[in-house]
Design a protein around this motif. Structure first.
Motif, mmCIF file in Angstrom:
data_model
loop_
_atom_site.group_PDB
_atom_site.id
_atom_site.type_symbol
_atom_site.label_atom_id
_atom_site.label_comp_id
_atom_site.label_asym_id
_atom_site.label_seq_id
_atom_site.Cartn_x
_atom_site.Cartn_y
_atom_site.Cartn_z
ATOM 1 N N LYS A 70 58.558 56.318 47.485
ATOM 2 C CA LYS A 70 59.118 57.420 46.954
ATOM 3 C C LYS A 70 59.758 56.784 45.707
ATOM 4 O O LYS A 70 59.277 57.791 44.319
ATOM 5 N N ARG A 71 60.303 56.230 44.785
ATOM 6 C CA ARG A 71 60.321 55.421 43.509
ATOM 7 C C ARG A 71 59.234 55.310 42.736
ATOM 8 O O ARG A 71 58.876 55.732 41.821
ATOM 9 N N GLU A 72 58.009 54.313 43.302
ATOM 10 C CA GLU A 72 56.825 54.576 42.379
ATOM 11 C C GLU A 72 55.915 55.115 42.210
ATOM 12 O O GLU A 72 54.291 55.374 41.823
ATOM 13 N N PHE A 73 55.704 55.934 43.614
ATOM 14 C CA PHE A 73 54.635 57.384 43.468
ATOM 15 C C PHE A 73 55.188 58.630 43.362
ATOM 16 O O PHE A 73 54.701 59.896 43.793
ATOM 17 N N PHE A 74 56.489 58.626 42.786
ATOM 18 C CA PHE A 74 56.973 59.980 42.646
ATOM 19 C C PHE A 74 56.241 61.009 42.077
ATOM 20 O O PHE A 74 56.526 62.472 41.447
ATOM 21 N N ASP A 75 55.292 60.211 40.391
ATOM 22 C CA ASP A 75 54.768 61.300 40.207
ATOM 23 C C ASP A 75 53.469 61.619 40.357
ATOM 24 O O ASP A 75 52.529 61.607 39.758
ATOM 25 N N SER A 76 52.575 61.028 41.377
ATOM 26 C CA SER A 76 51.527 60.781 41.927
ATOM 27 C C SER A 76 51.137 61.408 43.484
ATOM 28 O O SER A 76 50.513 61.403 43.455
ATOM 29 N N TRP A 77 52.272 61.362 43.803
ATOM 30 C CA TRP A 77 52.322 61.935 45.494
ATOM 31 C C TRP A 77 53.236 62.597 45.478
ATOM 32 O O TRP A 77 54.305 63.345 44.797
ATOM 33 N N GLY A 80 48.265 66.577 43.055
ATOM 34 C CA GLY A 80 47.182 67.763 43.131
ATOM 35 C C GLY A 80 46.194 67.798 41.871
ATOM 36 O O GLY A 80 45.019 68.538 41.594
ATOM 37 N N ASP A 81 46.073 66.918 41.343
ATOM 38 C CA ASP A 81 44.634 66.415 39.972
ATOM 39 C C ASP A 81 44.277 65.395 40.221
ATOM 40 O O ASP A 81 45.046 64.986 40.554
ATOM 41 N N ALA A 82 43.609 65.261 39.330
ATOM 42 C CA ALA A 82 42.306 63.810 38.766
ATOM 43 C C ALA A 82 42.936 63.189 38.109
ATOM 44 O O ALA A 82 43.021 61.544 38.107
ATOM 45 N N ARG A 83 44.264 63.164 37.614
ATOM 46 C CA ARG A 83 45.309 62.342 36.827
ATOM 47 C C ARG A 83 46.324 61.248 37.829
ATOM 48 O O ARG A 83 46.260 60.403 37.693
ATOM 49 N N GLN A 84 46.669 62.471 38.611
ATOM 50 C CA GLN A 84 47.364 61.757 39.134
ATOM 51 C C GLN A 84 46.710 61.220 40.576
ATOM 52 O O GLN A 84 47.011 59.866 40.695
ATOM 53 N N ALA A 85 45.596 61.056 41.031
ATOM 54 C CA ALA A 85 44.947 60.774 41.781
ATOM 55 C C ALA A 85 44.260 59.147 41.000
ATOM 56 O O ALA A 85 44.484 57.923 41.786
ATOM 57 N N ARG A 86 44.223 59.318 40.158
ATOM 58 C CA ARG A 86 43.670 58.201 39.030
ATOM 59 C C ARG A 86 45.748 57.183 39.734
ATOM 60 O O ARG A 86 45.386 56.030 38.990
ATOM 61 N N GLU A 87 45.976 57.509 38.790
ATOM 62 C CA GLU A 87 47.507 56.807 39.257
ATOM 63 C C GLU A 87 48.138 56.467 40.405
ATOM 64 O O GLU A 87 48.695 55.393 40.777
ATOM 65 N N PHE A 88 47.870 57.800 41.520
ATOM 66 C CA PHE A 88 47.936 56.430 42.670
ATOM 67 C C PHE A 88 47.247 55.773 42.858
ATOM 68 O O PHE A 88 47.285 54.549 43.485
ATOM 69 N N ARG A 89 45.821 55.562 42.341
ATOM 70 C CA ARG A 89 45.147 53.816 42.942
ATOM 71 C C ARG A 89 45.887 52.965 42.026
ATOM 72 O O ARG A 89 45.673 52.070 42.719
ATOM 73 N N SER A 90 46.163 53.393 41.077
ATOM 74 C CA SER A 90 46.591 52.683 39.995
ATOM 75 C C SER A 90 47.848 51.551 40.494
ATOM 76 O O SER A 90 48.241 50.768 40.544
ATOM 77 N N HIS A 91 48.429 52.577 41.361
ATOM 78 C CA HIS A 91 50.676 52.092 41.925
ATOM 79 C C HIS A 91 49.529 51.107 43.356
ATOM 80 O O HIS A 91 50.284 49.720 43.339
ATOM 81 N N ALA A 92 48.639 51.619 44.174
ATOM 82 C CA ALA A 92 48.190 51.056 45.477
ATOM 83 C C ALA A 92 47.443 49.740 45.104
ATOM 84 O O ALA A 92 47.782 48.659 45.431
ATOM 85 N N PHE A 93 46.681 50.126 44.169
ATOM 86 C CA PHE A 93 46.188 48.626 43.641
ATOM 87 C C PHE A 93 47.031 48.010 43.108
ATOM 88 O O PHE A 93 46.993 45.802 43.871
ATOM 89 N N LYS A 94 48.123 47.771 42.833
ATOM 90 C CA LYS A 94 49.094 46.788 42.542
ATOM 91 C C LYS A 94 49.976 46.612 43.687
ATOM 92 O O LYS A 94 50.222 45.254 43.470
ATOM 93 N N TRP A 95 50.723 47.327 44.295
ATOM 94 C CA TRP A 95 51.197 47.292 45.651
ATOM 95 C C TRP A 95 50.426 45.890 46.009
ATOM 96 O O TRP A 95 50.775 44.915 47.027
ATOM 97 N N LEU A 96 48.407 46.413 46.217
ATOM 98 C CA LEU A 96 48.425 45.284 47.408
ATOM 99 C C LEU A 96 47.742 44.510 46.996
ATOM 100 O O LEU A 96 48.149 42.905 47.680
#
Length: 262
Positions: A70-77, A80-96
């Motif tokens: 919730k803290r790290e993905f608050f602005d990307s989940w 709703g749009d392409a920008r959020q999709a990119r930010e989601f994947r950026s956060h996801a990659f860093k966590w993985l």
């Protein structure tokens, strides 16, 4: 192409593990994700893979650490749009990648032969991405098992029992370790062959260098002897010398050279 039974088995184990942790494909495919078909082969077909990746990562990360998600993905989940999709994947990659690195340093729960690449996350399809998701699911399952009672709260699917899930996780981990052991042996054998080849090439290069150095030394010595021992300029016949005198001078030079090289 023919299906790989090992990969199919891993896909099924991965899917069963998700179901056992409470993942509901029907409920997940709602709202902006309506119409998505979620199953064990969703990343093979390459039709719904982008959305499926988002839903499954949201599910696994939320189970692993809901507060952090919730803290790290608050602005990307939700996305709703392409920008959020990119930010989601950026956060996801860093966590993985963080999970992979920390596991390598501490608990070894993330197999060393399962890399995490930004390109896997961005493309959201392919067997390499599936291996990352399989590993993440097994990782989350083991974390939940270690938490004890928390795990029981996630056994919601009526067809799956916790014992079966634990067996799936154990088999997945055993299979992964076996693959890693095989690949490690193959790499070690290749390294040994390369080391032997490198050593032999090194010996050949050293030998060639030594021979070249010796030849240079002999050449310098011969040149020095020639410069000091051949008849000097005074022994060269004059321009008006007779043919007999010239022939005699040449014989003298030839004799001196022959003595040097004999």
């Amino acid at each position: 192409p023919m299906a790989d039974p090992t990969i199919d088995a891993q896909r099924n184990e991965f899917w069963q593990t998700l179901l056992a942790m409470g993942f509901d494909p029907t409920a997940a495919a709602s709202g902006t994700y309506s119409g998505i078909v979620l199953d064990a082969r969703v990343f093979e077909h390459g039709v719904y893979h982008m959305k499926a990746f988002e839903l499954i990562l949201h599910f696994l990360f939320s189970h692993l650490d809901s507060t952090r998600f919730k803290r790290e993905f608050f602005d990307s989940w939700p996305i709703g749009d392409a920008r959020q999709a990119r930010e989601f994947r950026s956060h996801a990659f860093k966590w993985l990648d963080e999970l992979r690195r920390e596991s390598a340093e501490h608990d070894g729960m993330w197999p060393l032969d399962v890399p995490v690449r930004k390109s896997f996350v961005d493309e959201s399809k392919g067997i390499r991405l599936e291996q990352v998701l399989w590993t993440l699911a097994a990782y989350v399952a083991r974390v939940l098992l270690k938490r004890g009672g928390v795990w029981a709260k996630h056994i919601k699917h009526p067809l799956i029992e916790s014992e079966a899930v634990q067996g799936n996780v154990a088999r997945a981990l055993t299979s992964s370790r076996a693959r890693y052991a095989r690949r490690t042996r193959d790499r070690q054998q290749a390294q040994h062959v390369w080391q032997r080849t490198e050593q032999e090439l090194g010996r050949q290069i050293t030998s060639a260098d030594n021979k070249r150095h010796q030849a240079h030394q002999e050449f310098r010595m011969c040149r020095k002897r020639i410069n000091s021992d051949v008849p000097n300029i005074d022994s060269v016949p004059d321009v008006d010398a007779t043919s007999a005198e010239i022939e005699q001078a040449l014989d003298n030079v030839a004799s001196s050279a022959f003595e040097l090289w004999a």
